[in-house]
Design an enzyme around this catalytic site. Structure first.
Site, PDB file in Angstrom:
ATOM      1  N   GLU A   1     -15.892 -12.987  12.354  1.00  0.00           N
ATOM      2  CA  GLU A   1     -14.083 -13.066  11.779  1.00  0.00           C
ATOM      3  C   GLU A   1     -13.441 -11.989  11.496  1.00  0.00           C
ATOM      4  O   GLU A   1     -14.457 -11.196  10.851  1.00  0.00           O
ATOM      5  CB  GLU A   1     -14.537 -14.340  11.605  1.00  0.00           C
ATOM      6  CG  GLU A   1     -15.305 -14.734  11.697  1.00  0.00           C
ATOM      7  CD  GLU A   1     -15.407 -16.681  10.369  1.00  0.00           C
ATOM      8  OE1 GLU A   1     -14.859 -15.940   9.497  1.00  0.00           O
ATOM      9  OE2 GLU A   1     -16.099 -16.960  10.395  1.00  0.00           O
TER      10      GLU A   1
ATOM     11  N   LYS B   1     -11.298 -10.771   8.686  1.00  0.00           N
ATOM     12  CA  LYS B   1     -10.974 -11.269   6.731  1.00  0.00           C
ATOM     13  C   LYS B   1      -9.476 -11.082   6.807  1.00  0.00           C
ATOM     14  O   LYS B   1      -8.869  -9.572   6.664  1.00  0.00           O
ATOM     15  CB  LYS B   1     -11.969  -9.717   6.061  1.00  0.00           C
ATOM     16  CG  LYS B   1     -11.660  -9.960   4.411  1.00  0.00           C
ATOM     17  CD  LYS B   1     -12.618  -9.383   4.282  1.00  0.00           C
ATOM     18  CE  LYS B   1     -12.938  -9.373   2.469  1.00  0.00           C
ATOM     19  NZ  LYS B   1     -11.503 -10.132   1.304  1.00  0.00           N
TER      20      LYS B   1
ATOM     21  N   ASP C   1      -5.897 -11.345   4.779  1.00  0.00           N
ATOM     22  CA  ASP C   1      -5.482 -10.556   3.556  1.00  0.00           C
ATOM     23  C   ASP C   1      -4.739 -11.140   3.150  1.00  0.00           C
ATOM     24  O   ASP C   1      -3.447 -11.282   2.779  1.00  0.00           O
ATOM     25  CB  ASP C   1      -5.702  -9.054   3.606  1.00  0.00           C
ATOM     26  CG  ASP C   1      -5.335  -8.607   2.138  1.00  0.00           C
ATOM     27  OD1 ASP C   1      -5.913  -8.956   1.308  1.00  0.00           O
ATOM     28  OD2 ASP C   1      -5.042  -7.370   2.613  1.00  0.00           O
TER      29      ASP C   1
ATOM     30  N   TYR D   1     -11.406 -20.687   7.555  1.00  0.00           N
ATOM     31  CA  TYR D   1     -12.736 -20.482   8.291  1.00  0.00           C
ATOM     32  C   TYR D   1     -14.273 -21.096   7.547  1.00  0.00           C
ATOM     33  O   TYR D   1     -15.118 -20.116   7.503  1.00  0.00           O
ATOM     34  CB  TYR D   1     -12.749 -19.042   7.681  1.00  0.00           C
ATOM     35  CG  TYR D   1     -12.278 -18.020   6.188  1.00  0.00           C
ATOM     36  CD1 TYR D   1     -12.912 -18.911   5.338  1.00  0.00           C
ATOM     37  CD2 TYR D   1     -11.362 -17.707   6.075  1.00  0.00           C
ATOM     38  CE1 TYR D   1     -12.499 -18.498   3.991  1.00  0.00           C
ATOM     39  CE2 TYR D   1     -10.118 -17.543   4.975  1.00  0.00           C
ATOM     40  CZ  TYR D   1     -11.072 -17.676   4.097  1.00  0.00           C
ATOM     41  OH  TYR D   1     -10.585 -17.290   2.451  1.00  0.00           O
TER      42      TYR D   1
ATOM     43  N   LYS E   1     -20.689 -14.331   9.393  1.00  0.00           N
ATOM     44  CA  LYS E   1     -21.787 -15.207   8.756  1.00  0.00           C
ATOM     45  C   LYS E   1     -23.039 -15.331   9.929  1.00  0.00           C
ATOM     46  O   LYS E   1     -22.596 -15.713  10.800  1.00  0.00           O
ATOM     47  CB  LYS E   1     -20.790 -16.306   8.337  1.00  0.00           C
ATOM     48  CG  LYS E   1     -19.704 -15.253   8.095  1.00  0.00           C
ATOM     49  CD  LYS E   1     -18.475 -17.146   7.586  1.00  0.00           C
ATOM     50  CE  LYS E   1     -17.536 -16.825   7.009  1.00  0.00           C
ATOM     51  NZ  LYS E   1     -16.286 -17.768   7.081  1.00  0.00           N
TER      52      LYS E   1
ATOM     53  N   LYS F   1     -14.699  -3.793   4.948  1.00  0.00           N
ATOM     54  CA  LYS F   1     -13.324  -3.600   5.325  1.00  0.00           C
ATOM     55  C   LYS F   1     -13.204  -2.453   5.793  1.00  0.00           C
ATOM     56  O   LYS F   1     -13.702  -1.150   6.217  1.00  0.00           O
ATOM     57  CB  LYS F   1     -13.379  -3.261   3.350  1.00  0.00           C
ATOM     58  CG  LYS F   1     -14.129  -4.144   2.250  1.00  0.00           C
ATOM     59  CD  LYS F   1     -12.742  -5.227   2.595  1.00  0.00           C
ATOM     60  CE  LYS F   1     -11.848  -4.592   0.740  1.00  0.00           C
ATOM     61  NZ  LYS F   1     -11.035  -5.598   0.448  1.00  0.00           N
TER      62      LYS F   1
ATOM     63  N   CYS G   1      26.245  15.467  -8.592  1.00  0.00           N
ATOM     64  CA  CYS G   1      25.668  14.416  -7.138  1.00  0.00           C
ATOM     65  C   CYS G   1      26.052  14.869  -5.893  1.00  0.00           C
ATOM     66  O   CYS G   1      27.354  15.074  -5.747  1.00  0.00           O
ATOM     67  CB  CYS G   1      27.112  13.208  -7.437  1.00  0.00           C
ATOM     68  SG  CYS G   1      26.937  11.904  -6.346  1.00  0.00           S
TER      69      CYS G   1
ATOM     70  N   CYS H   1      29.014  12.899  -4.595  1.00  0.00           N
ATOM     71  CA  CYS H   1      30.737  13.406  -4.627  1.00  0.00           C
ATOM     72  C   CYS H   1      30.687  14.568  -5.324  1.00  0.00           C
ATOM     73  O   CYS H   1      32.218  14.938  -6.018  1.00  0.00           O
ATOM     74  CB  CYS H   1      31.282  12.028  -5.781  1.00  0.00           C
ATOM     75  SG  CYS H   1      30.706  11.741  -6.703  1.00  0.00           S
TER      76      CYS H   1
ATOM     77  N   CYS I   1      24.983  10.222 -11.428  1.00  0.00           N
ATOM     78  CA  CYS I   1      26.500  10.456 -11.732  1.00  0.00           C
ATOM     79  C   CYS I   1      27.692   9.882 -12.030  1.00  0.00           C
ATOM     80  O   CYS I   1      26.944   8.524 -12.116  1.00  0.00           O
ATOM     81  CB  CYS I   1      26.688  10.405 -10.346  1.00  0.00           C
ATOM     82  SG  CYS I   1      28.306  10.860  -9.730  1.00  0.00           S
TER      83      CYS I   1
ATOM     84  N   CYS J   1      32.231   7.037  -6.976  1.00  0.00           N
ATOM     85  CA  CYS J   1      31.389   7.862  -5.704  1.00  0.00           C
ATOM     86  C   CYS J   1      31.360   6.770  -5.012  1.00  0.00           C
ATOM     87  O   CYS J   1      31.078   5.873  -5.413  1.00  0.00           O
ATOM     88  CB  CYS J   1      30.396   8.378  -7.286  1.00  0.00           C
ATOM     89  SG  CYS J   1      28.793   8.548  -6.283  1.00  0.00           S
TER      90      CYS J   1
HETATM   91  S1  IVH Z   1     -16.261 -16.608   3.697  1.00  0.00           S
HETATM   92  C1  IVH Z   1     -19.047 -18.089   1.108  1.00  0.00           C
HETATM   93  N1  IVH Z   1     -14.044 -15.670   5.519  1.00  0.00           N
HETATM   94  O1  IVH Z   1     -11.887 -13.181   1.504  1.00  0.00           O
HETATM   95  C2  IVH Z   1     -17.662 -17.630   1.372  1.00  0.00           C
HETATM   96  N2  IVH Z   1     -13.380 -15.504   3.490  1.00  0.00           N
HETATM   97  O2  IVH Z   1     -14.154 -11.593  -0.741  1.00  0.00           O
HETATM   98  C3  IVH Z   1     -16.535 -17.824   1.556  1.00  0.00           C
HETATM   99  N3  IVH Z   1     -11.291 -14.097   3.349  1.00  0.00           N
HETATM  100  O3  IVH Z   1     -12.610 -15.294  -1.116  1.00  0.00           O
HETATM  101  C4  IVH Z   1     -15.916 -17.078   2.188  1.00  0.00           C
HETATM  102  N4  IVH Z   1     -11.217 -14.334   5.562  1.00  0.00           N
HETATM  103  O4  IVH Z   1      -9.784 -15.344   0.564  1.00  0.00           O
HETATM  104  C5  IVH Z   1     -14.622 -15.756   4.498  1.00  0.00           C
HETATM  105  N5  IVH Z   1     -12.676 -15.044   7.475  1.00  0.00           N
HETATM  106  C6  IVH Z   1     -12.963 -15.163   6.260  1.00  0.00           C
HETATM  107  C7  IVH Z   1     -12.274 -14.932   5.657  1.00  0.00           C
HETATM  108  C8  IVH Z   1     -12.635 -14.552   3.870  1.00  0.00           C
HETATM  109  C9  IVH Z   1     -11.180 -13.550   4.336  1.00  0.00           C
HETATM  110  C10 IVH Z   1     -10.797 -13.946   1.737  1.00  0.00           C
HETATM  111  C11 IVH Z   1     -11.020 -15.145   0.864  1.00  0.00           C
HETATM  112  C12 IVH Z   1     -12.726 -14.890   0.424  1.00  0.00           C
HETATM  113  C13 IVH Z   1     -12.665 -13.521  -0.227  1.00  0.00           C
HETATM  114  C14 IVH Z   1     -14.097 -12.965  -0.157  1.00  0.00           C
END
Ligand code: IVH
Length: 673
Positions: free
Chosen positions: A112, A114, A116, A224, A287, A311, A405, A408, A423, A429
């Site tokens: 998946e 992540k 932000d 998610y 996961k 990351k 400046c 001016c 200035c 100006c």
């Molecule tokens: S699963 C027990 N899936 O990342 C597992 N988290 O560092 C629960 N996040 O607090 C999280 N995308 O805010 C999961 N595809 C994703 C995610 C995700 C972003 C964030 C979420 C979580 C933090 C964990």
């Protein structure tokens, strides 16, 4: 022909479907206009048949400003975080640990994005959203249900079938890049602090007390994680597909992966392709798919063993400094800016980066033509983090701050104790004058509809407006000479100017661009000196006697009004009809009925708005507090008062007073509509 009541139900069903098509599937079937027409029809019918009102109606997505602080709620399952990794090797090691944890058993993994943003936990009961709680400290978070309800991609009422009676779903609240850019542009123009990145913007927005403002900000949400005692499937992937069929936005990127090779190629693919996404991402998440296997693997104290985050590396680029420019702001402050050879960083081209002030230029020890490191990290505003000294050309000179400046030619001054050069040519100006006109018309100042940044610049550049008072002399014919202006836009500006004459006195003070006088200071000044003559006559000592006004601000105000040019501008604004005093406080309704009493207002009311009740309390000598404590004398309790507030009042023995009882106490026994 349907009965109106039936029509209300039909419209709700249609609008819910179109909302889902638009916000979740990104596949609208009707035009925005048609959608608005259906919505208008529903609004009108609901007004006519108030007994049909339903908080789940799509008309209720616009939000209200009732919230006052947030209540907290404990999470059913603690909201844990994920263990982070920073390389494919580390992900492979995790994969190995899972394999041995499962005793060599075959397993699948779901890959998946992540996202932000900021995480959210939603509780659904009988197919309806009943509560939304932020992550908080992982154990308990803020209840932000009203705000969440304004997010159009979150279903209030589920579709399809097969959802358990009670479940929790977790996901990420995001502000799309486009919306983020729009918001920051608007905030820049209105001189509000900018959000550093979409994550801060999303979490800041969720904590906004006015849900109408939240509704305006275009948040989105991806889900998610599904939790509950009875889920539709025994694996994560199928559960998420079920959630999608109930109306949740589940990322299309979510993929079932069967081997380590597939995991690795997922990483390689999305490390690049994520740049095309409409929202910010900071990594990937893997996961274990089977819930039984998840259970076997379990959790450490902080995170599940069955999941891992990968990351993306923070992005840094090295590019050549072309030159440093010096830019002049509304208050005359000079900002050095590094103009760079364009370089691609986290998906956008960076050409410029602020160097803030002379001290920073010195600290970085920047020389002409240097190779500079630019970073974005989680921040959207590029930052110069260092110099590659190997790239320095022999004989390159250090960057010198300008002494005059650039706009001016005036000699710059540096005020004792401040980092910035200024200035002093306030009235001659050009960028300073144009900047003040822009400030004056801004939303938080005079809010002149029809004049944005561009028009303000145009008015100044064409010489039609040389100072803020000139705005009120603009004629229709003059406006029609502007590029892109027709009768409609000219009329809009004139109407906007006319309407601005009703803006309260404190806004006028703020709009004048007096150094160090922001909106809060302006409010305090207006309260202490409720008309302009008194304010102009005030001495620095008198001003500094006002709470929260220091000697710096006081002197700046005195200096401003001591200048004959400023006085003549103020005089012309007065002639034009702007508000130059606060309205007299009337004595009507004043009493000491509630003298010394501390009262908390909670819930929704029938006869007056919350603000009206607040004012009534103050006029009767009482104090309005935002949270219940031992000091609270009573709670003015409307409908739908939150359960935790009620509990707190009970446990502290604070009595609740109903709206009618309160009105009777205030001598308004039979309230009229
Ligand atoms: S699963 C027990 N899936 O990342 C597992 N988290 O560092 C629960 N996040 O607090 C999280 N995308 O805010 C999961 N595809 C994703 C995610 C995700 C972003 C964030 C979420 C979580 C933090 C964990």
């Amino acid at each position: 022909m349907d009965s109106p009541r039936q029509r209300i139900l039909d419209l709700r069903e249609q609008l819910n479907r179109h909302n889902h098509n638009y916000y979740v599937l990104n596949a609208p079937e009707i035009s925005d206009r048609e959608f608005d027409m259906l919505m208008k029809e529903l609004e009108a019918l609901e007004k006519e048949y108030p007994d049909m009102d339903d908080p789940y109606s799509p008309t209720h997505r616009v939000g209200s400003d009732l919230a006052e602080g947030f209540e907290q709620a404990a999470h059913i399952h603690p909201m844990l975080s994920l263990a982070n990794t920073y390389s494919i090797d580390e992900v492979d090691e995790w994969f190995g640990r899972v394999r041995s944890g499962l005793g060599g058993e075959q397993f699948d993994v779901v890959g998946e994005m992540k996202y932000d943003g900021t995480s959210i936990s939603l509780i659904y009961e009988h197919g309806r959203l009943v509560r939304a709680v932020t992550r908080g400290d992982g154990e308990k978070g803020d209840v932000v249900t009203d705000n969440i309800r304004t997010i159009r991609s979150i279903p209030l009422q589920l579709q399809g079938s097969g959802w358990p009676d009670m479940f929790e779903i977790r996901g990420e609240i995001l502000m799309p890049w486009k919306e983020f850019e729009r918001l920051n542009k608007e905030r820049e123009f209105n001189e509000e602090p900018l959000f550093a990145n979409p994550r801060n913007a999303a979490s800041g927005t969720l904590k906004t007390l006015d849900s109408r403002e939240v509704a305006r900000r275009g948040l989105d949400a991806y889900f998610y994680y599904l939790l509950g005692p009875e889920l539709p499937a025994n694996n994560h992937y199928d559960n998420m597909m079920a959630a999608r069929s109930w109306g949740f936005k589940v990322s299309e990127i979510m993929t079932l992966l069967h081997s380590l090779e597939e995991v690795d190629s997922f990483i390689n693919r999305w490390a690049e392709e994520r740049r095309e996404l409409p929202v910010a991402t900071d990594g990937l998440v893997f996961k274990v798919n089977s819930l039984r296997q998840q259970l076997n693997l379990g959790f450490t104290a902080k995170s599940p063993r069955w999941a891992i985050a990968y990351k993306f590396p923070a992005e840094r680029a090295c590019t050549k400094l072309r030159y440093v420019s010096f830019e002049v702001g509304r208050m005359g402050i000079i900002t050095p800016v590094a103009n760079l050879k364009p370089v691609l960083l986290s998906g956008t081209v960076v050409k410029r980066a602020s160097l803030h002030n002379e001290d920073i230029v010195r600290q970085l020890d920047i020389h002409e033509g240097d190779m500079l490191y630019v970073e974005k990290g989680g921040e959207i505003i590029p930052k110069i983090t260092g110099v590659d000294e190997n790239g320095r050309q022999p004989g390159a000179k250090p960057i010198e701050f300008v002494s005059h400046c650039p706009a001016c030619g005036s000699r710059l001054i540096r005020v004792e104790g401040e980092a910035s050069w200024q200035c002093p040519n306030k009235f001659g100006c050009p960028p300073q004058i144009a900047g003040r006109v822009e400030h004056f018309v801004g939303r938080k100042m005079m809010n002149i509809d029809g004049i944005g940044e561009e028009t303000a610049q145009q008015l100044f550049a064409t010489g039609l407006v040389k100072n803020i008072a000139d705005l009120y002399d603009l004629t229709r014919d003059q406006l029609l000479t502007l590029d892109g202006f027709g009768p409609r836009s000219a009329e809009r500006v004139l109407d906007g100017l006319e309407a601005s004459k009703q803006m309260p006195f404190d806004r006028v003070i703020y709009a004048l661009s007096i150094p160090f006088v922001g909106d809060t200071v302006a409010k305090k000044v207006a309260k202490a000196f409720p008309d302009i003559d008194r304010l102009m006559a005030a001495s620095a000592a008198e001003l500094a006697a006002v709470k929260d006004i220091g000697p710096r601000i006081a002197e700046s105000i005195v200096e401003y009004f001591a200048n004959p040019l400023n006085r003549s501008i103020v005089e012309r604004l007065r002639q034009a009809g702007l508000q130059m005093s606060l309205p007299e406080e009337s004595d009507e309704g004043r009493s000491d009925r509630l003298a010394g009493k501390t009262i908390v207002i909670s819930g929704v009311f029938q006869h007056h708005s919350r603000d009206e009740y607040k004012e009534m309390i103050e006029r009767a000598g009482g104090k309005n507090a935002s949270s219940i404590s031992k000091k609270t004398d009573f709670v003015l309790a409307g409908d739908n008062m939150g359960p935790s507030k009620r509990e707190k009042a009970n446990s502290l023995g604070v009595p609740l007073m109903s709206e009618d009882e309160f009105l009777a106490l205030m001598g308004e026994a039979e309230p009229t509509e």
